[in-house]
Design a protein around this motif. Structure first.
Motif, PDB file in Angstrom:
ATOM      1  N   PRO A 210       0.803  -1.181   0.104  1.00  0.00           N
ATOM      2  CA  PRO A 210      -0.166   0.010   0.071  1.00  0.00           C
ATOM      3  C   PRO A 210       0.816   1.267   0.076  1.00  0.00           C
ATOM      4  N   GLU A 211       0.469   2.158  -0.771  1.00  0.00           N
ATOM      5  CA  GLU A 211       1.242   3.497  -0.952  1.00  0.00           C
ATOM      6  C   GLU A 211       1.519   4.223   0.464  1.00  0.00           C
ATOM      7  N   SER A 212       0.659   4.050   1.412  1.00  0.00           N
ATOM      8  CA  SER A 212       0.656   4.815   2.668  1.00  0.00           C
ATOM      9  C   SER A 212       1.765   3.969   3.451  1.00  0.00           C
ATOM     10  N   ILE A 213       2.129   2.982   3.344  1.00  0.00           N
ATOM     11  CA  ILE A 213       3.050   2.488   4.166  1.00  0.00           C
ATOM     12  C   ILE A 213       4.427   1.870   3.566  1.00  0.00           C
ATOM     13  N   ILE A 214       4.635   2.105   2.099  1.00  0.00           N
ATOM     14  CA  ILE A 214       5.764   1.851   1.318  1.00  0.00           C
ATOM     15  C   ILE A 214       6.817   2.569   1.687  1.00  0.00           C
ATOM     16  N   GLU A 215       6.948   3.601   2.026  1.00  0.00           N
ATOM     17  CA  GLU A 215       7.941   4.359   2.468  1.00  0.00           C
ATOM     18  C   GLU A 215       8.606   3.718   3.998  1.00  0.00           C
ATOM     19  N   SER A 216       7.759   3.386   4.549  1.00  0.00           N
ATOM     20  CA  SER A 216       8.315   3.106   5.985  1.00  0.00           C
ATOM     21  C   SER A 216       8.655   1.489   5.834  1.00  0.00           C
ATOM     22  N   GLU A 217       8.099   0.788   4.802  1.00  0.00           N
ATOM     23  CA  GLU A 217       8.571  -0.587   4.458  1.00  0.00           C
ATOM     24  C   GLU A 217      10.110  -0.397   3.999  1.00  0.00           C
ATOM     25  N   LEU A 218      10.274   0.254   2.960  1.00  0.00           N
ATOM     26  CA  LEU A 218      11.556   0.314   2.210  1.00  0.00           C
ATOM     27  C   LEU A 218      12.607   0.896   3.283  1.00  0.00           C
ATOM     28  N   PHE A 219      12.349   2.259   3.716  1.00  0.00           N
ATOM     29  CA  PHE A 219      13.441   2.905   4.598  1.00  0.00           C
ATOM     30  C   PHE A 219      13.335   2.672   5.928  1.00  0.00           C
ATOM     31  N   GLY A 220      12.351   1.994   6.564  1.00  0.00           N
ATOM     32  CA  GLY A 220      12.218   1.881   8.066  1.00  0.00           C
ATOM     33  C   GLY A 220      12.019   3.384   8.615  1.00  0.00           C
ATOM     34  N   HIS A 221      11.555   3.196   9.975  1.00  0.00           N
ATOM     35  CA  HIS A 221      11.359   4.423  10.799  1.00  0.00           C
ATOM     36  C   HIS A 221      11.787   4.682  12.238  1.00  0.00           C
ATOM     37  N   GLU A 222      11.952   5.530  12.710  1.00  0.00           N
ATOM     38  CA  GLU A 222      12.406   5.638  14.257  1.00  0.00           C
ATOM     39  C   GLU A 222      10.966   5.685  15.155  1.00  0.00           C
ATOM     40  N   LYS A 223      11.318   5.114  16.483  1.00  0.00           N
ATOM     41  CA  LYS A 223      10.132   5.376  17.361  1.00  0.00           C
ATOM     42  C   LYS A 223       9.604   6.824  17.325  1.00  0.00           C
ATOM     43  N   GLY A 224       8.122   6.741  17.254  1.00  0.00           N
ATOM     44  CA  GLY A 224       7.495   8.115  17.304  1.00  0.00           C
ATOM     45  C   GLY A 224       7.474   8.872  15.925  1.00  0.00           C
ATOM     46  N   ALA A 229       4.036   4.257  15.309  1.00  0.00           N
ATOM     47  CA  ALA A 229       5.431   3.805  15.446  1.00  0.00           C
ATOM     48  C   ALA A 229       5.862   3.908  16.760  1.00  0.00           C
ATOM     49  N   VAL A 230       5.617   2.842  17.546  1.00  0.00           N
ATOM     50  CA  VAL A 230       5.744   2.373  18.808  1.00  0.00           C
ATOM     51  C   VAL A 230       7.412   2.168  19.204  1.00  0.00           C
ATOM     52  N   GLU A 231       7.928   1.636  18.132  1.00  0.00           N
ATOM     53  CA  GLU A 231       9.298   1.311  18.319  1.00  0.00           C
ATOM     54  C   GLU A 231      10.218   1.316  17.025  1.00  0.00           C
ATOM     55  N   ARG A 232      11.410   1.384  17.066  1.00  0.00           N
ATOM     56  CA  ARG A 232      12.270   1.546  15.742  1.00  0.00           C
ATOM     57  C   ARG A 232      12.044   0.079  14.879  1.00  0.00           C
ATOM     58  N   ARG A 233      11.968   0.652  13.552  1.00  0.00           N
ATOM     59  CA  ARG A 233      11.762  -0.640  12.636  1.00  0.00           C
ATOM     60  C   ARG A 233      12.915  -0.354  11.458  1.00  0.00           C
ATOM     61  N   ILE A 234      13.580  -1.520  11.096  1.00  0.00           N
ATOM     62  CA  ILE A 234      14.422  -1.744  10.112  1.00  0.00           C
ATOM     63  C   ILE A 234      13.821  -1.790   8.861  1.00  0.00           C
ATOM     64  N   GLY A 235      13.951  -0.922   7.856  1.00  0.00           N
ATOM     65  CA  GLY A 235      13.524  -1.191   6.462  1.00  0.00           C
ATOM     66  C   GLY A 235      13.867  -2.303   5.657  1.00  0.00           C
ATOM     67  N   LYS A 236      13.456  -2.562   4.522  1.00  0.00           N
ATOM     68  CA  LYS A 236      13.952  -3.514   3.825  1.00  0.00           C
ATOM     69  C   LYS A 236      15.371  -3.341   3.155  1.00  0.00           C
ATOM     70  N   PHE A 237      15.672  -2.013   2.756  1.00  0.00           N
ATOM     71  CA  PHE A 237      16.741  -1.762   2.085  1.00  0.00           C
ATOM     72  C   PHE A 237      18.025  -1.995   3.278  1.00  0.00           C
ATOM     73  N   GLU A 238      17.641  -1.469   4.572  1.00  0.00           N
ATOM     74  CA  GLU A 238      18.704  -1.817   5.451  1.00  0.00           C
ATOM     75  C   GLU A 238      18.880  -3.417   6.008  1.00  0.00           C
ATOM     76  N   HIS A 239      17.874  -3.819   6.050  1.00  0.00           N
ATOM     77  CA  HIS A 239      17.753  -5.566   6.013  1.00  0.00           C
ATOM     78  C   HIS A 239      18.472  -6.054   5.089  1.00  0.00           C
ATOM     79  N   ALA A 240      18.607  -5.613   3.910  1.00  0.00           N
ATOM     80  CA  ALA A 240      19.224  -6.335   2.758  1.00  0.00           C
ATOM     81  C   ALA A 240      20.898  -5.888   2.603  1.00  0.00           C
ATOM     82  N   ASN A 241      21.540  -4.863   3.422  1.00  0.00           N
ATOM     83  CA  ASN A 241      22.631  -4.598   3.565  1.00  0.00           C
ATOM     84  C   ASN A 241      23.598  -5.740   3.553  1.00  0.00           C
ATOM     85  N   GLY A 242      24.421  -5.393   2.219  1.00  0.00           N
ATOM     86  CA  GLY A 242      25.515  -6.576   1.892  1.00  0.00           C
ATOM     87  C   GLY A 242      24.949  -7.515   1.142  1.00  0.00           C
TER      88      GLY A 242
END
Length: 460
Positions: A210-224, A229-242
């Motif tokens: 969904p367009e509303s959450i794709i940015e968070s899915e890809l790049f992640g977000h900080e708490k708040g 956003a109750v906690e930090r989330r690692i996005g797909k790009f960061e998860h794929a590091n390496g």
């Protein structure tokens, strides 16, 4: 174009007049008979992968027909051997069938009967050899590292060569091909063959998030960073590091997000939502599309600068209709996978079925072919393994059937598989299924199954 060579037939009999008569009959019917007076001489002429059938008398001086049968089956269990028995010698014929003879002729026999039996034997042998060749090619494909790009056509060989070459170079790649053509498999092959093969492979379908959450899915977000956003989330790009990020259906990515993706590709870093510090990335990006991105950019539906950034190396993934020679190999591959997964078995595809596969236009490409192969294994018994019926979707679905019908369908499928595995030999089928002979015959009658029909088919 050369005419195909007539199918060969080995004829073994110590009686000269029978050898001459059988040879003339088969030659007139379009076969290439090769007559021998002894089993020993015939065995010397029997090459590996002999493409025809063996017709032999049972009672001969020296090595008899039964000993010949055992030796031929030792060399090649799929070789059709037709044995000729004397009048009334039923016990010998039964023993021969138990030993693995494909069929038998009782003297005296009509020439038409010999020709028909040889015709069916040659067809069975052709299917066996084709099946063997496909399996050998699949094993060769599976010996390669990473996911297999199954295919022997020129376009697939060129694609496999390009994948091998590009996988060794650190560059982003754009895959272009129709829906179901196998872009995801090409992306995985690029990843597995590269130095990143042991690192994460993260696939993202840009059209499914969904367009509303794709940015968070890809790049992640900080708490708040936003409500919820109750906690930090690692996005797909960061998860794929390496490792590798696979962006499927890149044309569906919102225009606003394309700007951020361009920055990621240029700077190799991301910023989580709600954060100010960039996170450096060591990733390879593989994007896939089914549309002409240049035309989409000119129409304003895709960012032109992002298109040129992605278009460093473009690999076209051919549709299935442009590589029809690969269809038998792919179908066999998918059927084997489905059979191993389900524990079921299915007979090799016959000429009529192969014609159906090759004539279809395959709008769904490899995905459609894979689905058909799975239906062939799981539901083929409901329509006598007719691919035209399965392709048109007219087979009865188990979900639409009452429980007794489903049980009968399953029972018929098990009996059919056992008949095929044991080549129609009733005693072995009874033992395998744990059924009394009378009960098995009753069920054969109920389901209109004939043991004779399975004597001419190769076991799965």
């Amino acid at each position: 174009m050369h005419e195909p060579a007539p199918p060969p037939v080995l004829i073994i009999d110590d009686e000269q007049h029978l050898r001459i008569t059988a040879s003339q009959t088969l030659e007139l019917a379009g076969y290439a008979p090769e007559a021998h007076a002894s089993a020993e001489a015939a065995l010397e002429a029997l090459a590996p992968d002999f493409p025809g059938v063996v017709v032999s008398d049972i009672r001969m001086p020296g090595m008899d027909g039964m000993a010949l049968l055992r030796e031929v089956r030792r060399r090649d269990p799929d070789m059709p051997v037709i044995l000729i028995t004397g009048h009334g010698d039923i016990s010998t014929a039964v023993e021969a069938m138990r030993e693995g003879a494909w069929d038998f002729l009782e003297k005296p026999f009509a020439g038409e009967r010999l020709v028909e039996m040889v015709r069916r034997g040659v067809e069975k042998r052709r299917l066996s050899l084709e099946n063997r060749e496909l399996k050998a090619e699949l094993e060769a494909q599976q010996s390669a590292p990473g996911p297999r790009l199954v295919g022997r056509t020129g376009v697939m060989q060129r694609l496999a060569s390009m994948v091998q070459r590009i996988s060794q170079v650190e560059t982003d790649v754009l895959l272009f091909g129709e829906t179901g053509a196998g872009k995801d498999l090409v992306a995985r092959s690029l990843h597995e063959r590269s130095a990143r093969g042991g690192r994460p492979f993260v696939a993202i379908n840009c059209g499914a998030v969904p367009e509303s959450i794709i940015e968070s899915e890809l790049f992640g977000h900080e708490k708040g960073a936003f409500t919820g956003a109750v906690e930090r989330r690692i996005g797909k790009f960061e998860h794929a590091n390496g490792g590798t990020v696979f962006l499927d259906e890149i044309e569906s990515m919102p225009l606003a997000l394309q700007v951020k993706l361009l920055r990621v590709l240029q700077e190799r870093s991301i910023e989580r939502l709600g954060a100010n510090e960039p996170v450096p990335l060591d990733i390879r990006v593989i994007a896939a599309t089914k549309v002409d991105l240049k035309a989409a950019a000119e129409a304003g539906d895709f960012r032109e600068d992002l298109y040129y950034r992605l278009n460093v190396v473009t690999l076209p993934v051919p549709p299935l209709r442009e590589r029809r020679e690969d269809i038998p190999l792919l179908f066999q591959h998918f059927a084997v996978v489905a059979a191993n997964r389900s524990g079921l078995e299915a007979p090799p595809v016959d000429n009529a079925g192969m014609s159906v596969l090759l004539a279809h236009d395959w709008p769904g490409n490899v995905r459609e072919l894979r689905n058909l192969a799975e239906r062939y294994v799981l539901l083929g018994a409901t329509c006598d393994y007719r691919l035209d019926a399965l392709l048109e979707g007219i087979e009865p679905g188990p979900g639409d059937m009452a429980l007794p019908q489903q049980v009968e369908l399953f029972e018929k499928s098990l009996i059919s598989q056992s008949l095929a595995s044991h080549r129609g030999r009733i005693p072995e089928v009874c033992e395998h299924l744990g059924l009394p002979r009378k009960t098995l015959y009753d069920k054969l009658k109920k389901y209109a199954l004939k043991a004779d029909d399975y004597r001419q088919t190769a076991p799965p």
